[in-house]
Scaffold this motif. Structure first.
Motif, PDB file in Angstrom:
ATOM      1  N   LEU A  56       5.397 -39.643 -12.821  1.00  0.00           N
ATOM      2  CA  LEU A  56       4.836 -38.375 -12.350  1.00  0.00           C
ATOM      3  C   LEU A  56       5.691 -37.783 -11.233  1.00  0.00           C
ATOM      4  O   LEU A  56       5.900 -36.559 -11.174  1.00  0.00           O
ATOM      5  CB  LEU A  56       3.403 -38.582 -11.877  1.00  0.00           C
ATOM      6  CG  LEU A  56       2.372 -38.865 -12.980  1.00  0.00           C
ATOM      7  CD1 LEU A  56       1.031 -39.271 -12.377  1.00  0.00           C
ATOM      8  CD2 LEU A  56       2.205 -37.659 -13.894  1.00  0.00           C
ATOM      9  N   GLU A  57       6.188 -38.639 -10.341  1.00  0.00           N
ATOM     10  CA  GLU A  57       7.113 -38.174  -9.301  1.00  0.00           C
ATOM     11  C   GLU A  57       8.366 -37.579  -9.939  1.00  0.00           C
ATOM     12  O   GLU A  57       8.895 -36.556  -9.488  1.00  0.00           O
ATOM     13  CB  GLU A  57       7.496 -39.322  -8.374  1.00  0.00           C
ATOM     14  CG  GLU A  57       6.385 -39.825  -7.471  1.00  0.00           C
ATOM     15  CD  GLU A  57       6.152 -38.913  -6.278  1.00  0.00           C
ATOM     16  OE1 GLU A  57       6.881 -37.921  -6.116  1.00  0.00           O
ATOM     17  OE2 GLU A  57       5.217 -39.200  -5.498  1.00  0.00           O
ATOM     18  N   ALA A  58       8.841 -38.219 -10.983  1.00  0.00           N
ATOM     19  CA  ALA A  58      10.039 -37.731 -11.677  1.00  0.00           C
ATOM     20  C   ALA A  58       9.776 -36.385 -12.334  1.00  0.00           C
ATOM     21  O   ALA A  58      10.576 -35.440 -12.214  1.00  0.00           O
ATOM     22  CB  ALA A  58      10.487 -38.753 -12.719  1.00  0.00           C
ATOM     23  N   GLU A  59       8.640 -36.285 -13.029  1.00  0.00           N
ATOM     24  CA  GLU A  59       8.352 -35.070 -13.793  1.00  0.00           C
ATOM     25  C   GLU A  59       8.314 -33.833 -12.903  1.00  0.00           C
ATOM     26  O   GLU A  59       8.785 -32.753 -13.296  1.00  0.00           O
ATOM     27  CB  GLU A  59       7.019 -35.232 -14.524  1.00  0.00           C
ATOM     28  CG  GLU A  59       6.695 -34.054 -15.427  1.00  0.00           C
ATOM     29  CD  GLU A  59       5.342 -34.192 -16.104  1.00  0.00           C
ATOM     30  OE1 GLU A  59       5.140 -33.568 -17.155  1.00  0.00           O
ATOM     31  OE2 GLU A  59       4.473 -34.921 -15.565  1.00  0.00           O
ATOM     32  N   THR A  60       7.759 -33.968 -11.696  1.00  0.00           N
ATOM     33  CA  THR A  60       7.659 -32.802 -10.817  1.00  0.00           C
ATOM     34  C   THR A  60       9.016 -32.308 -10.352  1.00  0.00           C
ATOM     35  O   THR A  60       9.165 -31.132  -9.986  1.00  0.00           O
ATOM     36  CB  THR A  60       6.806 -33.133  -9.576  1.00  0.00           C
ATOM     37  OG1 THR A  60       7.431 -34.174  -8.824  1.00  0.00           O
ATOM     38  CG2 THR A  60       5.404 -33.562  -9.978  1.00  0.00           C
ATOM     39  N   ARG A  61      10.030 -33.174 -10.369  1.00  0.00           N
ATOM     40  CA  ARG A  61      11.339 -32.837  -9.807  1.00  0.00           C
ATOM     41  C   ARG A  61      12.390 -32.508 -10.864  1.00  0.00           C
ATOM     42  O   ARG A  61      13.401 -31.870 -10.544  1.00  0.00           O
ATOM     43  CB  ARG A  61      11.848 -34.013  -8.961  1.00  0.00           C
ATOM     44  CG  ARG A  61      11.030 -34.284  -7.705  1.00  0.00           C
ATOM     45  CD  ARG A  61      11.429 -35.608  -7.065  1.00  0.00           C
ATOM     46  NE  ARG A  61      10.929 -35.744  -5.699  1.00  0.00           N
ATOM     47  CZ  ARG A  61       9.729 -36.193  -5.403  1.00  0.00           C
ATOM     48  NH1 ARG A  61       8.893 -36.551  -6.376  1.00  0.00           N
ATOM     49  NH2 ARG A  61       9.340 -36.286  -4.139  1.00  0.00           N
ATOM     50  N   LEU A  62      12.193 -32.954 -12.082  1.00  0.00           N
ATOM     51  CA  LEU A  62      13.230 -32.814 -13.103  1.00  0.00           C
ATOM     52  C   LEU A  62      13.236 -31.418 -13.715  1.00  0.00           C
ATOM     53  O   LEU A  62      12.219 -30.717 -13.724  1.00  0.00           O
ATOM     54  CB  LEU A  62      13.016 -33.862 -14.207  1.00  0.00           C
ATOM     55  CG  LEU A  62      13.269 -35.311 -13.787  1.00  0.00           C
ATOM     56  CD1 LEU A  62      12.790 -36.279 -14.869  1.00  0.00           C
ATOM     57  CD2 LEU A  62      14.753 -35.535 -13.487  1.00  0.00           C
ATOM     58  N   PRO A  63      14.377 -30.997 -14.271  1.00  0.00           N
ATOM     59  CA  PRO A  63      14.449 -29.697 -14.945  1.00  0.00           C
ATOM     60  C   PRO A  63      13.747 -29.749 -16.296  1.00  0.00           C
ATOM     61  O   PRO A  63      13.453 -30.829 -16.823  1.00  0.00           O
ATOM     62  CB  PRO A  63      15.957 -29.484 -15.113  1.00  0.00           C
ATOM     63  CG  PRO A  63      16.521 -30.874 -15.192  1.00  0.00           C
ATOM     64  CD  PRO A  63      15.677 -31.705 -14.264  1.00  0.00           C
ATOM     65  N   VAL A  64      13.497 -28.596 -16.864  1.00  0.00           N
ATOM     66  CA  VAL A  64      12.833 -28.532 -18.171  1.00  0.00           C
ATOM     67  C   VAL A  64      13.695 -29.158 -19.251  1.00  0.00           C
ATOM     68  O   VAL A  64      13.196 -29.799 -20.180  1.00  0.00           O
ATOM     69  CB  VAL A  64      12.508 -27.071 -18.531  1.00  0.00           C
ATOM     70  CG1 VAL A  64      11.990 -26.953 -19.959  1.00  0.00           C
ATOM     71  CG2 VAL A  64      11.487 -26.503 -17.550  1.00  0.00           C
ATOM     72  N   ALA A  84       8.982 -28.588 -27.183  1.00  0.00           N
ATOM     73  CA  ALA A  84      10.166 -29.297 -27.692  1.00  0.00           C
ATOM     74  C   ALA A  84      11.408 -28.419 -27.666  1.00  0.00           C
ATOM     75  O   ALA A  84      12.505 -28.892 -27.320  1.00  0.00           O
ATOM     76  CB  ALA A  84       9.895 -29.814 -29.103  1.00  0.00           C
ATOM     77  N   ALA A  85      11.280 -27.168 -28.047  1.00  0.00           N
ATOM     78  CA  ALA A  85      12.452 -26.286 -28.075  1.00  0.00           C
ATOM     79  C   ALA A  85      13.044 -26.115 -26.674  1.00  0.00           C
ATOM     80  O   ALA A  85      14.270 -26.155 -26.496  1.00  0.00           O
ATOM     81  CB  ALA A  85      12.069 -24.928 -28.660  1.00  0.00           C
ATOM     82  N   GLU A  86      12.163 -25.937 -25.685  1.00  0.00           N
ATOM     83  CA  GLU A  86      12.640 -25.788 -24.302  1.00  0.00           C
ATOM     84  C   GLU A  86      13.283 -27.083 -23.798  1.00  0.00           C
ATOM     85  O   GLU A  86      14.236 -27.052 -23.017  1.00  0.00           O
ATOM     86  CB  GLU A  86      11.490 -25.391 -23.387  1.00  0.00           C
ATOM     87  CG  GLU A  86      10.989 -23.969 -23.589  1.00  0.00           C
ATOM     88  CD  GLU A  86      10.062 -23.821 -24.778  1.00  0.00           C
ATOM     89  OE1 GLU A  86       9.737 -24.850 -25.424  1.00  0.00           O
ATOM     90  OE2 GLU A  86       9.664 -22.680 -25.088  1.00  0.00           O
ATOM     91  N   HIS A  87      12.760 -28.230 -24.243  1.00  0.00           N
ATOM     92  CA  HIS A  87      13.329 -29.514 -23.827  1.00  0.00           C
ATOM     93  C   HIS A  87      14.601 -29.867 -24.600  1.00  0.00           C
ATOM     94  O   HIS A  87      15.340 -30.768 -24.183  1.00  0.00           O
ATOM     95  CB  HIS A  87      12.311 -30.636 -24.032  1.00  0.00           C
ATOM     96  CG  HIS A  87      11.064 -30.507 -23.217  1.00  0.00           C
ATOM     97  ND1 HIS A  87      11.073 -30.112 -21.900  1.00  0.00           N
ATOM     98  CD2 HIS A  87       9.754 -30.735 -23.529  1.00  0.00           C
ATOM     99  CE1 HIS A  87       9.822 -30.095 -21.448  1.00  0.00           C
ATOM    100  NE2 HIS A  87       9.006 -30.465 -22.400  1.00  0.00           N
TER     101      HIS A  87
END
Length: 548
Positions: A203-211, A262-265
């Motif tokens: 969860l810490e990672a998800e808030t900081r990572l790009p799309v 998925a397309a954005e990722h």
């Protein structure tokens, strides 16, 4: 291997050497080893003051990941499943222990894997402690770059999370080492504490990572990557040993979030499944997280593939073979062809005595079915040997990537978790059928009369079975058997396995004979008391708290 030694202060590095190191992107897999101080202090922490220091530290974690993952040892637990076996003799004793479910605390592969994972964890802890509370400046501008700083911190949390997860799936209870100070002998955490820590890190990672990842194939994580690993974590959490079935709903919603974006990722299914096991497919949209390898600058290459999946008949290292019953049970079709070679095309040099037989990707003189291998009669994994046209079947190292998590798994998590949570929908059935259509050699996005429906069984059971065939030979089947408590069902009737083989005279002339090919026999318990491997004895001797 290029080694950059990080001492108490990174300021001793010249600006030139730092910038030269950072010019290498992560896809090149340049290895940076952090030289560790004596055990009393391990890696010494110093506050970062500039962005290159953080970049260098995070690059070092990726280097540790490659160092931990480059050999089959990283996946040694995979031999526990009913899809993979190893040689019945030779020097594969450590793999046979897992294959036979009789893993000893002295298993050297277990120890090597444990040490490699915790090297990576310590490197991540060093970065997190060194950057804590700091606003880093970009050289030449004197200005901060908060977006980049957050991304790199997010990658660090993600990498620590997946290593805890990797080790937890092998050992169950593990120590949660969250600081660099090695003088603290961490106790074993409860399994709930381990799940909660992994969830927190993701969860810490998800808030900081790009799309979206910076690189094709997601060799660095994105928000979608972190959310996909959360979905995998919740599936394990819902199963054995915690059996918190409320986590199925979280697994379904997490997977659905990844699918909807998925397309954005940059995620999607590769239409040609076989391409994933070739050099051409080493960076694919199907990679939710990919561990890449490179032979530049003395880097580590991937030493799990190629000749390690061949019998000694073809100068193979006879490490990773297919279980016969699993192979025979798999439905015929494009997926089975992409997963296995049931025969090998060869050329024969009759000028030698006995004739020399060599695998060929061109026009063969003959084909040799697996039942006629001289050494050990098992089908072989195309996923391990690779595309014969690539030529790396004859090497013990390759530049193919590890697809550590594939988008197909996200789709099947969504289907299975939706069924288990009682929230099945048309979207969940479609996720299942996208994977199923590819297995049949059909267009992924076009509904077909062969699509699975409720008339074929429950959504969760169909998705679980689809996983069985989809991920054969990818070292994750055992984890599915554990979480669903199906180990005894899968392994309880593994032996003997009978087929028709060939006996050879001194001139290499073969004639058919009845052959019993018994996999390595199960020696240990198939009960839940034996689902997890023991912690290495050497680690317990250093830290008695691990023997609880």
């Amino acid at each position: 291997m290029k080694t950059i030694k990080i001492y108490k202060s990174l300021k001793v590095l010249s600006r030139v050497s730092i910038l030269a190191a950072l010019a290498l992107n992560f896809n090149s897999c340049e290895q940076f080893d952090i030289e560790e101080a004596p055990l009393s202090s391990q890696v010494l922490v110093s506050e970062y003051t500039s962005m290159p220091q953080l970049e260098l530290g995070v690059t070092g974690i990726y280097g540790k990941l490659n160092k931990a993952a480059w050999m089959s040892t990283f996946y040694v637990n995979g031999w526990s499943g009913d899809d993979i076996t190893t040689h019945v003799a030779s020097n594969k004793a450590d793999f046979r222990e897992y294959d036979q479910r009789f893993v000893t605390p002295e298993n050297s592969r277990t120890l090597t894997n444990w040490n490699g994972v915790f090297e990576m964890v310590r490197a991540a802890n060093t970065v997190l402690q060194s950057v804590e509370g700091q606003t880093l400046l970009v050289p030449g501008t004197g200005q901060p770059n908060p977006e980049k700083q957050e991304r790199l911190i997010g990658e660090t949390y993600f990498l620590r999370a997946i290593m805890f997860n990797h080790l937890m799936r092998i050992h169950g209870r593990i120590p949660l080492v969250l600081t660099v100070d090695a003088s603290q002998q961490s106790p074993l955490a409860s399994q709930l504490e381990v799940f909660e820590q992994i969830e927190s890190d993701l969860l810490e990672a998800e808030t900081r990572l790009p799309v979206k990842s910076q690189f094709v194939g997601s060799t660095t994580p994105s928000k979608g990557t972190a959310r996909a690993f959360l979905a995998r974590l919740y599936m394990d959490w819902a199963g054995f040993p915690l059996n918190d079935t409320g986590k199925y709903a979280l697994a379904a919603s997490s997977a659905k979030s990844v699918i909807d974006n998925a397309a954005e990722h940059g995620f999607g299914l590769e239409p040609d499944l076989a391409k994933l096991w070739s050099l051409a497919g080493k960076f694919s949209q199907e990679g939710v997280f990919t561990i890449a390898y490179s032979n530049s600058g003395g880097n580590l290459t991937n030493r799990k593939m190629g000749k390690l999946g061949l019998p000694s008949d073809f100068a193979g290292w006879q490490e990773t073979f297919a279980e016969i019953r699993f192979f025979e049970d798999m439905p015929e079709g494009a997926r089975k062809e992409a997963t296995y070679y049931d025969e090998l095309p060869v050329t024969v040099d009759n000028s030698k005595n006995p004739p020399a037989i060599t695998i060929t990707a061109g026009t063969p003189d003959k084909v040799i079915p697996w039942e006629e291998f001289k050494d050990q009669q098992n089908p072989i994994f195309r996923k391990i040997v690779g595309d014969l046209a690539d030529g790396d079947w004859n090497e013990f190292q390759t530049l193919r990537s590890d697809l550590y998590m594939r988008y197909a798994e996200v789709l099947l998590i969504y289907a299975e978790a939706s069924g288990e949570a009682g929230s099945e929908s048309a979207d969940a059935w479609e996720a299942l059928n996208m994977v199923h259509r590819r297995a049949e050699g059909l267009d992924i996005n076009t509904p077909d009369a062969s699509d699975l429906t409720a008339g074929d069984g429950s959504l969760q059971d169909l998705a679980f079975t689809e996983r069985k065939w989809e991920f054969a030979g990818e070292f994750i089947r055992w984890n599915d058997l554990v979480r669903k408590e199906k180990v005894a069902e899968a392994l309880g009737s593994r032996n003997p396995q009978v087929s028709i083989g060939t006996t050879y005279d001194e001139n290499g002339v073969g004639s058919p004979k009845p052959l019993t090919t018994a996999s390595n026999p199960v020696l240990g318990s198939l009960g839940t008391d034996n689902y997890y491997a023991p912690i290495p004895q050497q680690e317990i001797e250093k830290n008695p708290n691990l023997g609880n």
